[in-house]
Write an enzyme that holds these catalytic residues in place. Structure first.
Site, PDB file in Angstrom:
ATOM      1  N   GLY A   1       0.840  -1.086  -0.065  1.00 41.48           N
ATOM      2  CA  GLY A   1       0.142  -0.048  -0.221  1.00 41.48           C
ATOM      3  C   GLY A   1       0.936   1.156   0.187  1.00 41.48           C
TER       4      GLY A   1
ATOM      5  CD  GLU B   1       2.245   3.365  -3.241  1.00 40.04           C
ATOM      6  OE1 GLU B   1       3.007   2.502  -3.121  1.00 40.04           O
ATOM      7  OE2 GLU B   1       2.088   4.252  -3.486  1.00 40.04           O
TER       8      GLU B   1
ATOM      9  CD  GLU C   1       4.334  -0.745  -1.527  1.00 38.56           C
ATOM     10  OE1 GLU C   1       4.477   0.290  -1.037  1.00 38.56           O
ATOM     11  OE2 GLU C   1       3.665  -1.694  -1.140  1.00 38.56           O
TER      12      GLU C   1
ATOM     13  CD  GLU D   1      12.341 -12.373   1.990  1.00 32.65           C
ATOM     14  OE1 GLU D   1      11.956 -13.327   2.202  1.00 32.65           O
ATOM     15  OE2 GLU D   1      13.289 -11.465   2.792  1.00 32.65           O
TER      16      GLU D   1
END
Length: 151
Positions: free
Chosen positions: A34, A50, A54, A97
């Site tokens: 987020g 987002e 990500e 990660e």
């Protein structure tokens, strides 16, 4: 009086195995994807963007979980249910990660107090919408309510 609030969105992203998507943030440890909503952007577009930035994952937003507000910084956080629709897990500047985890593992990995509280709300979601207000440092919930979804 001038009003300024910032808005962030986050998603509980689940795959077909009912695993949850988590990423390891450089600053907060393990968390769900987020981030901040940009000016002129819809909440939904911001969350889709987002999550992709990500984690590399494509999603479909399937429901609303709740909302919370940082009363010290006037940041409103909005949480959604999401379904994984495609894409391969990748890292970014915002994710050291990325991995799928079982629901029972997720809370053990997340240690940042606000993130943990929001994840608890996400995982316990039912036919209610959760709303809480907090101070971030030190983390303290100052008001919390559940509202039944009315039709």
């Amino acid at each position: 009086m001038e009003y300024t609030h910032f808005v962030s969105v986050a998603g509980l992203v689940c795959n077909d195995k009912d695993e949850i998507l988590l990423l390891k943030s450089p600053t907060r440890g393990w968390e769900y994807p987020g981030g901040m909503v940009e000016p002129g952007e819809t909440l939904q577009d911001a969350l889709i963007r987002e999550v992709k930035e990500e984690t590399g994952v494509d999603i479909k937003i399937t429901g609303f979980i709740g909302v919370c507000k940082n009363i010290q910084k006037d940041i409103v956080n909005i949480d959604f249910f999401c379904k994984y629709t495609g894409g391969d897990l990748v890292t970014s500047d915002e994710s050291l990660e990325v991995k799928w985890v079982r629901r029972d593992e997720a809370l053990n990995l997340v240690t940042f107090p606000l993130t943990k509280k929001r994840l608890e709300n996400m995982l316990s979601a039912d036919d209610t919408v959760k709303c809480f207000n907090f101070r971030k440092e030190p983390f303290e919930v100052v008001a919390e309510e559940k509202y039944t979804v009315r039709r």
